[in-house]
Motif scaffolding. Structure first.
Motif, PDB file in Angstrom:
ATOM      1  N   GLU A 184      30.778 -44.356  44.487  1.00 53.78           N
ATOM      2  CA  GLU A 184      30.686 -44.202  45.941  1.00 53.78           C
ATOM      3  C   GLU A 184      30.253 -42.802  46.367  1.00 53.78           C
ATOM      4  OE1 GLU A 184      34.362 -45.372  47.679  1.00 53.78           O
ATOM      5  OE2 GLU A 184      34.115 -47.511  47.197  1.00 53.78           O
ATOM      6  N   ALA A 185      30.040 -41.909  45.408  1.00 53.01           N
ATOM      7  CA  ALA A 185      29.521 -40.579  45.742  1.00 53.01           C
ATOM      8  C   ALA A 185      28.164 -40.737  46.422  1.00 53.01           C
ATOM      9  CB  ALA A 185      29.400 -39.740  44.470  1.00 53.01           C
ATOM     10  N   THR A 186      27.977 -40.041  47.556  1.00 55.87           N
ATOM     11  CA  THR A 186      26.802 -40.257  48.401  1.00 55.87           C
ATOM     12  C   THR A 186      25.954 -38.994  48.472  1.00 55.87           C
ATOM     13  OG1 THR A 186      28.102 -41.811  49.725  1.00 55.87           O
ATOM     14  CG2 THR A 186      26.047 -41.018  50.677  1.00 55.87           C
ATOM     15  N   SER A 187      24.653 -39.179  48.364  1.00 52.04           N
ATOM     16  CA  SER A 187      23.718 -38.057  48.433  1.00 52.04           C
ATOM     17  C   SER A 187      23.515 -37.640  49.886  1.00 52.04           C
ATOM     18  CB  SER A 187      22.376 -38.449  47.813  1.00 52.04           C
ATOM     19  OG  SER A 187      21.719 -39.396  48.638  1.00 52.04           O
ATOM     20  N   GLU A 188      22.779 -36.556  50.074  1.00 48.70           N
ATOM     21  CA  GLU A 188      22.486 -36.087  51.436  1.00 48.70           C
ATOM     22  C   GLU A 188      21.659 -37.105  52.205  1.00 48.70           C
ATOM     23  OE1 GLU A 188      20.644 -32.310  51.032  1.00 48.70           O
ATOM     24  OE2 GLU A 188      22.477 -31.267  50.386  1.00 48.70           O
ATOM     25  N   ARG A 189      20.954 -37.969  51.502  1.00 48.31           N
ATOM     26  CA  ARG A 189      20.151 -39.019  52.150  1.00 48.31           C
ATOM     27  C   ARG A 189      20.973 -40.265  52.458  1.00 48.31           C
ATOM     28  NH1 ARG A 189      17.156 -37.490  47.772  1.00 48.31           N
ATOM     29  NH2 ARG A 189      17.581 -39.494  46.763  1.00 48.31           N
ATOM     30  N   GLY A 190      22.267 -40.237  52.117  1.00 48.49           N
ATOM     31  CA  GLY A 190      23.118 -41.382  52.399  1.00 48.49           C
ATOM     32  C   GLY A 190      23.067 -42.448  51.329  1.00 48.49           C
ATOM     33  N   GLU A 191      22.519 -42.133  50.158  1.00 43.32           N
ATOM     34  CA  GLU A 191      22.398 -43.093  49.066  1.00 43.32           C
ATOM     35  C   GLU A 191      23.580 -42.944  48.110  1.00 43.32           C
ATOM     36  OE1 GLU A 191      19.213 -44.326  45.531  1.00 43.32           O
ATOM     37  OE2 GLU A 191      18.958 -42.484  46.691  1.00 43.32           O
TER      38      GLU A 191
ATOM     39  N   VAL B  71      38.089 -36.777  26.834  1.00 39.87           N
ATOM     40  CA  VAL B  71      37.488 -35.885  27.817  1.00 39.87           C
ATOM     41  C   VAL B  71      37.850 -36.408  29.198  1.00 39.87           C
ATOM     42  CG1 VAL B  71      35.350 -34.930  28.760  1.00 39.87           C
ATOM     43  CG2 VAL B  71      35.549 -35.336  26.299  1.00 39.87           C
ATOM     44  N   ALA B  72      38.272 -35.523  30.107  1.00 36.10           N
ATOM     45  CA  ALA B  72      38.645 -35.931  31.467  1.00 36.10           C
ATOM     46  C   ALA B  72      38.026 -34.991  32.485  1.00 36.10           C
ATOM     47  CB  ALA B  72      40.169 -35.940  31.623  1.00 36.10           C
ATOM     48  N   GLU B  73      37.641 -35.541  33.615  1.00 36.58           N
ATOM     49  CA  GLU B  73      37.098 -34.759  34.729  1.00 36.58           C
ATOM     50  C   GLU B  73      37.754 -35.235  36.014  1.00 36.58           C
ATOM     51  OE1 GLU B  73      34.538 -31.853  36.504  1.00 36.58           O
ATOM     52  OE2 GLU B  73      34.905 -32.300  34.385  1.00 36.58           O
ATOM     53  N   TYR B  74      38.270 -34.293  36.811  1.00 36.29           N
ATOM     54  CA  TYR B  74      38.972 -34.665  38.049  1.00 36.29           C
ATOM     55  C   TYR B  74      38.449 -33.801  39.192  1.00 36.29           C
ATOM     56  CZ  TYR B  74      42.846 -35.811  41.199  1.00 36.29           C
ATOM     57  OH  TYR B  74      43.596 -36.248  42.264  1.00 36.29           O
ATOM     58  N   ARG B  75      37.816 -34.442  40.186  1.00 39.77           N
ATOM     59  CA  ARG B  75      37.289 -33.723  41.343  1.00 39.77           C
ATOM     60  C   ARG B  75      37.678 -34.480  42.613  1.00 39.77           C
ATOM     61  NH1 ARG B  75      31.052 -32.044  39.786  1.00 39.77           N
ATOM     62  NH2 ARG B  75      31.460 -31.297  37.653  1.00 39.77           N
ATOM     63  N   PRO B  76      38.756 -34.076  43.287  1.00 40.78           N
ATOM     64  CA  PRO B  76      39.149 -34.760  44.518  1.00 40.78           C
ATOM     65  C   PRO B  76      38.138 -34.533  45.639  1.00 40.78           C
ATOM     66  CG  PRO B  76      40.489 -32.805  44.187  1.00 40.78           C
ATOM     67  CD  PRO B  76      39.674 -32.978  42.938  1.00 40.78           C
ATOM     68  N   ALA B  77      37.972 -35.545  46.481  1.00 45.01           N
ATOM     69  CA  ALA B  77      37.033 -35.425  47.596  1.00 45.01           C
ATOM     70  C   ALA B  77      37.516 -34.399  48.614  1.00 45.01           C
ATOM     71  CB  ALA B  77      36.841 -36.782  48.271  1.00 45.01           C
ATOM     72  N   TYR B  78      38.840 -34.279  48.761  1.00 47.79           N
ATOM     73  CA  TYR B  78      39.430 -33.303  49.660  1.00 47.79           C
ATOM     74  C   TYR B  78      40.317 -32.370  48.831  1.00 47.79           C
ATOM     75  CZ  TYR B  78      37.839 -36.699  53.106  1.00 47.79           C
ATOM     76  OH  TYR B  78      37.078 -37.561  53.843  1.00 47.79           O
ATOM     77  N   SER B  79      41.109 -31.547  49.492  1.00 47.98           N
ATOM     78  CA  SER B  79      41.987 -30.628  48.762  1.00 47.98           C
ATOM     79  C   SER B  79      42.918 -31.403  47.838  1.00 47.98           C
ATOM     80  CB  SER B  79      42.799 -29.771  49.743  1.00 47.98           C
ATOM     81  OG  SER B  79      41.939 -28.947  50.515  1.00 47.98           O
ATOM     82  N   VAL B  80      43.418 -32.532  48.330  1.00 51.30           N
ATOM     83  CA  VAL B  80      44.260 -33.408  47.526  1.00 51.30           C
ATOM     84  C   VAL B  80      43.774 -34.837  47.709  1.00 51.30           C
ATOM     85  CG1 VAL B  80      46.325 -31.951  47.566  1.00 51.30           C
ATOM     86  CG2 VAL B  80      45.921 -33.546  49.438  1.00 51.30           C
ATOM     87  N   GLY B  81      44.158 -35.710  46.776  1.00 54.72           N
ATOM     88  CA  GLY B  81      43.696 -37.083  46.858  1.00 54.72           C
ATOM     89  C   GLY B  81      44.617 -38.032  46.131  1.00 54.72           C
ATOM     90  N   GLY B  82      44.215 -39.294  46.071  1.00 55.31           N
ATOM     91  CA  GLY B  82      45.069 -40.326  45.501  1.00 55.31           C
ATOM     92  C   GLY B  82      44.704 -40.765  44.105  1.00 55.31           C
TER      93      GLY B  82
END
Length: 217
Positions: free
Chosen positions: A202-209, A47-58
């Motif tokens: 490193e995914a950050t919530s709206e509270r900065g956590e 199973v794989a999941e890929y979600r870039p932070a921007y349109s493209v990523g590294g």
């Protein structure tokens, strides 16, 4: 003056549209370097999941057959974000697949790609990566780690979580004299092997956590 300002705004809008079109095209091209289908066996499921932070990523991953009984897998993260990281991601992921198909094991594959990266002289860019080989009949996993997040194995029998920190060296592209090592782990029925990039913890919530290692584990 109003007409001139209107013309400037229209030019800026057209430029923004062209940039977005270029980014959309780059996103589609980058997706083409990711596997369109994952190997399927009676013994293993992927199973794989890929979600870039921007349109493209590294970030990148690949899962492919090495032989009738072995499956190769790589996951990696190019330093930086955006188009420049995506361009290098395309090159490195292709190089890693070629090295895995021709070299004697994951450590040798990382060694070869590292030498090639250093030779290009891009000293401000490095790549973290894990390369592994799964022997399907025995479920033995042989892996080498180039400065990437350690993989986890969750044991189905007792629920224990094994963090594999052995055979970890520095990232690719820094030094051409780096020695890469390998380690083995055997999967049993129901076990799960988990690989990720730092975008997860490193995914950050709206509270900065930040999501953090604890939640990942």
């Amino acid at each position: 003056a109003l007409a001139l300002e209107s013309a400037k705004l229209q030019q800026a809008s057209l430029a923004q549209q062209r940039l977005q079109q270029d980014l959309n095209l780059a996103q589609e091209i980058q997706k083409s370097f990711l596997p369109s289908a994952l190997p399927s066996t009676q013994e293993l499921s992927f199973v794989a999941e890929y979600r870039p932070a921007y349109s493209v990523g590294g970030d990148f991953y690949d899962v492919f057959w090495l032989s009738r009984s072995q499956i190769g897998c790589v996951i990696g993260d190019v330093s930086g974000k955006g188009v420049s990281a995506a361009l290098l991601m395309a090159r490195v992921s292709s190089d890693l697949r070629a090295a895995m198909l021709t070299e004697s094991g994951p450590a040798a594959a990382l060694r070869r790609v590292n030498v090639e990266l250093v030779a290009r002289g891009q000293h401000d860019i490095f790549v973290t990566a894990i390369a592994l080989v799964i022997d399907v009949p025995t479920r033995r996993v042989t892996l080498a780690n180039a400065g990437h997040l350690p993989p986890y194995v969750r044991r189905a029998q007792d629920g224990d979580l094994l963090r594999i920190e052995e055979a970890t060296s520095c990232p690719l592209g820094l030094f051409d004299t780096v020695t890469f090592e390998q380690t083995d782990v055997t999967l049993y029925r129901g076990d799960a092997l988990v690989l990720s990039t730092d975008g997860v913890q490193e995914a950050t919530s709206e509270r900065g956590e930040q999501f953090g290692f604890g939640r990942l584990e």
